[in-house]
Design an enzyme around this catalytic site. Structure first.
Site, mmCIF file in Angstrom:
data_model
loop_
_atom_site.group_PDB
_atom_site.id
_atom_site.type_symbol
_atom_site.label_atom_id
_atom_site.label_comp_id
_atom_site.label_asym_id
_atom_site.label_seq_id
_atom_site.Cartn_x
_atom_site.Cartn_y
_atom_site.Cartn_z
ATOM 1 N N TYR A 34 3.232 4.487 -2.782
ATOM 2 C CA TYR A 34 1.792 4.446 -2.489
ATOM 3 C C TYR A 34 0.957 5.037 -3.632
ATOM 4 C CZ TYR A 34 3.598 3.903 2.322
ATOM 5 O OH TYR A 34 4.299 3.506 3.440
ATOM 6 N N HIS B 247 13.083 3.952 1.310
ATOM 7 C CA HIS B 247 11.952 3.127 1.760
ATOM 8 C C HIS B 247 12.399 1.723 2.214
ATOM 9 C CE1 HIS B 247 7.343 2.749 0.971
ATOM 10 N NE2 HIS B 247 7.685 2.058 2.034
HETATM 11 P P1 NDP Z 1 -1.833 0.148 10.881
HETATM 12 O O1 NDP Z 1 -1.293 -0.639 12.022
HETATM 13 O O2 NDP Z 1 -1.840 1.619 10.945
HETATM 14 O O3 NDP Z 1 -3.312 -0.398 10.648
HETATM 15 C C1 NDP Z 1 -4.174 0.106 9.669
HETATM 16 C C2 NDP Z 1 -5.434 -0.778 9.658
HETATM 17 O O4 NDP Z 1 -6.096 -0.697 10.912
HETATM 18 C C3 NDP Z 1 -6.425 -0.385 8.603
HETATM 19 O O5 NDP Z 1 -6.997 -1.568 8.109
HETATM 20 C C4 NDP Z 1 -7.467 0.434 9.368
HETATM 21 O O6 NDP Z 1 -8.728 0.286 8.750
HETATM 22 C C5 NDP Z 1 -7.435 -0.208 10.739
HETATM 23 N N1 NDP Z 1 -7.661 0.758 11.838
HETATM 24 C C6 NDP Z 1 -7.248 2.042 11.928
HETATM 25 N N2 NDP Z 1 -7.615 2.596 13.094
HETATM 26 C C7 NDP Z 1 -8.293 1.623 13.770
HETATM 27 C C8 NDP Z 1 -8.924 1.594 15.038
HETATM 28 N N3 NDP Z 1 -8.943 2.670 15.832
HETATM 29 N N4 NDP Z 1 -9.505 0.423 15.428
HETATM 30 C C9 NDP Z 1 -9.504 -0.668 14.628
HETATM 31 N N5 NDP Z 1 -8.919 -0.686 13.398
HETATM 32 C C10 NDP Z 1 -8.328 0.450 12.979
HETATM 33 O O7 NDP Z 1 -1.058 -0.373 9.558
HETATM 34 P P2 NDP Z 1 -0.381 0.324 8.319
HETATM 35 O O8 NDP Z 1 0.326 -0.744 7.591
HETATM 36 O O9 NDP Z 1 -1.318 1.128 7.533
HETATM 37 O O10 NDP Z 1 0.746 1.272 8.948
HETATM 38 C C11 NDP Z 1 0.555 2.644 9.219
HETATM 39 C C12 NDP Z 1 1.396 3.495 8.298
HETATM 40 O O11 NDP Z 1 2.766 3.109 8.382
HETATM 41 C C13 NDP Z 1 1.070 3.355 6.799
HETATM 42 O O12 NDP Z 1 -0.101 3.999 6.409
HETATM 43 C C14 NDP Z 1 2.325 3.933 6.201
HETATM 44 O O13 NDP Z 1 2.313 5.345 6.272
HETATM 45 C C15 NDP Z 1 3.397 3.340 7.117
HETATM 46 N N6 NDP Z 1 3.944 2.069 6.602
HETATM 47 C C16 NDP Z 1 5.267 2.078 6.201
HETATM 48 C C17 NDP Z 1 5.847 0.953 5.707
HETATM 49 C C18 NDP Z 1 7.278 1.007 5.299
HETATM 50 O O14 NDP Z 1 7.774 0.048 4.682
HETATM 51 N N7 NDP Z 1 7.993 2.079 5.584
HETATM 52 C C19 NDP Z 1 5.115 -0.320 5.559
HETATM 53 C C20 NDP Z 1 3.743 -0.242 6.038
HETATM 54 C C21 NDP Z 1 3.209 0.908 6.546
HETATM 55 P P3 NDP Z 1 -9.631 1.545 8.218
HETATM 56 O O15 NDP Z 1 -8.826 2.343 7.244
HETATM 57 O O16 NDP Z 1 -10.811 0.854 7.611
HETATM 58 O O17 NDP Z 1 -9.989 2.314 9.455
#
Ligand code: NDP
Length: 284
Positions: A53, A111
């Site tokens: 990241y 990862h």
């Molecule tokens: P999420 O399912 O957490 O969704 C994040 C998105 O949803 C962002 O666009 C955010 O926008 C939006 N969001 C957040 N809260 C709300 C809400 N209450 N209502 C509506 N929209 C909302 O997806 P992620 O892919 O970010 O997954 C979470 C975490 O998992 C990552 O940050 C990371 O730490 C981990 N991860 C790990 C991976 C791996 O390969 N191990 C791969 C992908 C993720 P905004 O910021 O504008 O609020």
């Protein structure tokens, strides 16, 4: 809102992890310190970052500035895909600690398994992570994006069982095969993309359940995860959503509502990320 009381889940190595945290995937490096500072103010104590990241330094800055007792925090980072060879993994881990400004992380993960790279040898990488627990610099170790056969193999060949497997999991992709394998090994499922990157807010059935519960779509889905025993760390950069996503502990989704959300699974069609059997990306 008062600071949320976040339950902890027991891990198989005798430690425990806060069931809710903040994920910082795609949080720009120069904004990360501010975002994490906001999350710590909102009561978050569990942070999920990764070498990939590019924002571990920002996480570290916010931790240093907050001045919280170290034992109140739970910090996870992950080995980048270019560093699976044992010497590279050791060096990359040292670099993570330096960027985070910490002398230990709570949890260090592989990862991605990358079965098509490194002659398919993620077992040596896993043995190297096990070394890092010996001197306490990684309190716990786990994996991410491991399919059932990957999990079986590291356990068979090393006898060391990961404490968690962090995998894509949300109502549209329940990832049942992997969750069952995790359960079989006593491995806790950490759900990435827990709200399907925000898409749960557009699903009619989820919107209806949210209305009935007097909560938001994100809240009912996060609550569904908690009731399934998953660890979650929804990503947001917005303080109001940090509060929303942590306001989960004064209600439950009913068994019927759980069944409706369970029924939204689309199997492989619902997957948003790469398939771990094929993913072979090494960042430049
Ligand atoms: P999420 O399912 O957490 O969704 C994040 C998105 O949803 C962002 O666009 C955010 O926008 C939006 N969001 C957040 N809260 C709300 C809400 N209450 N209502 C509506 N929209 C909302 O997806 P992620 O892919 O970010 O997954 C979470 C975490 O998992 C990552 O940050 C990371 O730490 C981990 N991860 C790990 C991976 C791996 O390969 N191990 C791969 C992908 C993720 P905004 O910021 O504008 O609020």
């Amino acid at each position: 809102m008062t600071t949320p009381r976040i339950p902890r889940i027991e891990l198989r190595d005798g430690t425990s992890i806060p069931q809710l945290g903040l994920g910082v995937f795609q949080v720009p490096p120069d904004e990360t310190a501010g975002v994490v500072a906001d999350a710590l103010k909102a009561g978050y104590r569990h942070l999920d970052t990764a070498q990939m990241y590019g924002n571990e330094a920002g996480v570290g800055q916010a931790i240093a500035a907050a001045g919280l007792p170290r034992e109140e925090l739970y910090v996870t980072t992950k080995l980048n895909n270019g560093f699976h060879r044992p010497d590279d993994a050791r060096r990359a881990f040292d670099d993570s600690l330096a960027r985070l400004g910490l002398d230990r992380v709570d949890l260090f993960l592989i990862h991605w398994p990358l079965p098509t790279l490194y002659d398919g040898d993620f077992v040596s990488t896993w043995r190297t992570l096990a070394e890092l627990t010996a001197d306490g610099r990684a309190t716990s170790i786990g994996v991410s994006n491991f399919q059932p056969d990957h999990l079986d193999r590291i356990v068979d060949e090393t006898g060391v069982v990961p404490v968690v497997n962090q995998v894509e999991c949300h109502p549209f992709f329940r990832n049942d095969r992997v969750r069952s394998a995790n359960q079989r090994h006593g491995v806790v499922t950490e759900a990435w993309a827990p709200i399907a990157k925000g898409a749960v807010a557009d699903d009619e059935a989820i919107v209806q359940i949210a209305r009935d519960a007097g909560k938001t779509p994100a809240q009912v889905v996060l609550r569904w995860h908690l009731q399934h025993g998953h660890v979650v760390f929804p990503k947001t950069t917005r303080p109001e959503r940090m509060r929303e996503n942590a306001d989960l502990f004064d209600f439950e989704v009913t068994d019927d509502q759980v069944a409706v959300i369970d029924g939204l699974d689309r199997g492989e069609e619902g997957r948003t990320g790469a398939h771990p059997d094929r993913f072979d990306w090494i960042p430049a």
